[in-house]
Design an enzyme around this catalytic site. Structure first.
Site, short mmCIF file in Angstrom:
data_model
loop_
_atom_site.label_atom_id
_atom_site.label_comp_id
_atom_site.label_asym_id
_atom_site.label_seq_id
_atom_site.Cartn_x
_atom_site.Cartn_y
_atom_site.Cartn_z
CE LYS A 109 86.51 46.66 18.15
NZ LYS A 109 87.26 45.66 16.85
CE LYS A 142 81.59 47.39 10.16
NZ LYS A 142 82.64 48.40 11.15
CE LYS A 200 88.59 38.91 10.79
NZ LYS A 200 89.59 39.72 10.95
P1 ADP Z 1 84.10 46.37 13.67
O1 ADP Z 1 84.73 45.64 14.75
O2 ADP Z 1 82.83 46.48 14.02
O3 ADP Z 1 84.29 45.82 12.08
P2 ADP Z 1 86.37 47.97 12.17
O4 ADP Z 1 87.16 47.09 12.46
O5 ADP Z 1 85.58 47.63 10.77
O6 ADP Z 1 85.30 47.53 13.24
O7 ADP Z 1 87.00 49.32 13.15
C1 ADP Z 1 87.62 50.53 11.81
C2 ADP Z 1 87.92 51.12 12.80
O8 ADP Z 1 87.24 51.64 14.28
C3 ADP Z 1 89.02 51.11 13.85
O9 ADP Z 1 90.20 51.57 13.31
C4 ADP Z 1 88.75 50.11 14.89
O10 ADP Z 1 90.29 50.35 15.61
C5 ADP Z 1 88.11 51.41 15.52
N1 ADP Z 1 86.92 50.54 16.49
C6 ADP Z 1 86.06 49.92 15.55
N2 ADP Z 1 84.85 49.17 16.61
C7 ADP Z 1 85.59 50.07 18.36
C8 ADP Z 1 85.90 50.13 19.41
N3 ADP Z 1 84.53 49.10 19.85
N4 ADP Z 1 86.27 51.13 20.02
C9 ADP Z 1 86.95 51.94 20.12
N5 ADP Z 1 87.45 51.75 18.75
C10 ADP Z 1 86.95 50.95 17.47
#
Ligand code: ADP
Ligand code: TRP
Length: 331
Positions: free
Chosen positions: A194, A197, A111
């Protein structure tokens, strides 16, 4: 019976990564465990959402998760800010957390690199608040994706440190949980490893995307010019297409395209068409439910009100114990 907890920041719609990385495991656990699921609105404030966006996103996340299979009769679903006890626990735990260890957390460093103009204290203390979310319910298992592993390690460190400091075995040491041996990572459509969003919206397939949108996104996914020999290693982008297929398609379908690849006659257009069809088949029932839940405001309010009541009962007990252990006692 184990206590299981998971949470998500309300920063947008639910995508396939969230579903396969975290939610799917949680859903499977609803029947046999004491399950809490919460919407981490405090955590999402590190990026300063507008008030309107924040409240709309909380509603959207709730809808997506109910549509995907969270059942309020089997688990308690609540909004983090309806549980003020978590703030008190966070403050108490922070007295025994080193600033240096927080500065070394990978997500914090990331970050700092990405948003150097907004390195707020909330970002630094993010893992302490997250540990409090988990420890307030004395959770055993936390279904999350691979990216959250380090936060879980820290949660165990903080819990153990509390136990050591007060010479008591109070907090359990929770683990990041997935039914397979490995924590799952769903890749993006843009060739990134990965789906996220936060990184690139166009790499994501949302469960609330219409079938037409899903088809368009998948057909535009990055691929390559194809293997030259049966041994040509897959490019990251093609590896990604196969990983997505593994999540939504039958093993026979995956095998068919594996064979096509190794015989150097794969047509990525055909593979993407099949992938889009399989994602749509998987997501269509969820999409239908999303549309219907959007109209059910009273029901949505009831779900989180009931969740908050149950979660607070549990949280108050933890805070009462922790205060007693620390020495915050009635005179
Ligand atoms: P983003 O990366 O889209 O902002 P978040 O950080 O809000 O998503 O993730 C919410 C949950 O979803 C967490 O438990 C995270 O480990 C899981 N997660 C997010 N993206 C992935 C991914 N590409 N593959 C597996 N798990 C994911
Ligand atoms: N950090 C998690 C994420 O970015 C969200 C979260 C906050 C969480 N508190 C939690 C997840 C407690 C599981 C348990 O996805």
């Amino acid at each position: 019976m184990d206590t299981v907890l998971s949470g998500i920041r309300p920063t947008g719609f639910l995508h396939l990564g969230n579903y396969f990385g975290a939610l799917k495991n949680f859903i499977k656990m609803q029947d046999e465990n004491r399950c809490f699921f919460f919407i981490a609105d405090y955590h999402s404030l590190t990026t300063h959402p507008t008030p309107d966006n924040l409240s709309i996103n909380i509603k959207n996340v709730l809808i997506d998760y109910l549509a995907a299979g969270l059942d309020p009769n089997k688990c308690d679903i609540y909004v983090q800010s309806d549980l003020p006890e978590v703030c008190e626990l966070s403050l108490l735990l922070s007295m025994n957390v080193h600033v240096g260890e927080l500065q070394r957390v990978a997500s914090f460093k990331e970050k700092v690199r990405r948003q150097p103009n907004n390195v707020n204290a909330g970002l630094l203390t993010y893992p302490v608040l997250m540990a409090s979310d988990i420890l307030i319910h004395r959770a055993d298992k936390v279904p999350v994706g691979k990216d959250q592993e380090q936060h879980l390690e820290l949660t165990r460190d903080f819990a153990q440190r509390f136990n050591n400091l007060y010479g008591i075995n109070y907090f359990k040491l929770p683990v990041a949980y997935n039914f397979g041996d490995n924590l799952i990572k769903i890749p993006g459509l843009d060739g990134s490893t990965k789906m996220s969003k936060s990184d690139n919206e166009t790499s994501c397939i949302y469960l609330s995307d219409s079938p037409e949108v899903i088809r368009k996104k998948v057909m535009k996914a990055v691929s390559d010019s194809g293997p030259v020999t049966p041994e040509t290693p897959k490019s990251q982008a093609v590896e990604n297409l196969f990983s997505l297929m593994q999540a939504v398609s039958t093993p026979e379908t995956v095998q068919f395209f594996e064979d096509e690849y190794h015989q150097c006659r794969i047509r990525y257009g055909d593979m993407k068409k099949q992938l889009a069809t399989d994602i749509i088949q998987f997501a269509a029932p969820i999409y239908e439910k999303v549309l219907s839940l959007r109209e059910q405001n009273d029901y949505l309010r009831e779900v989180v009100a009931q969740g908050a009541t149950h979660a607070r009962e549990n949280a108050r007990k933890t805070i009462k114990d922790v205060r007693e252990i620390i020495g915050i006692r009635p005179l």
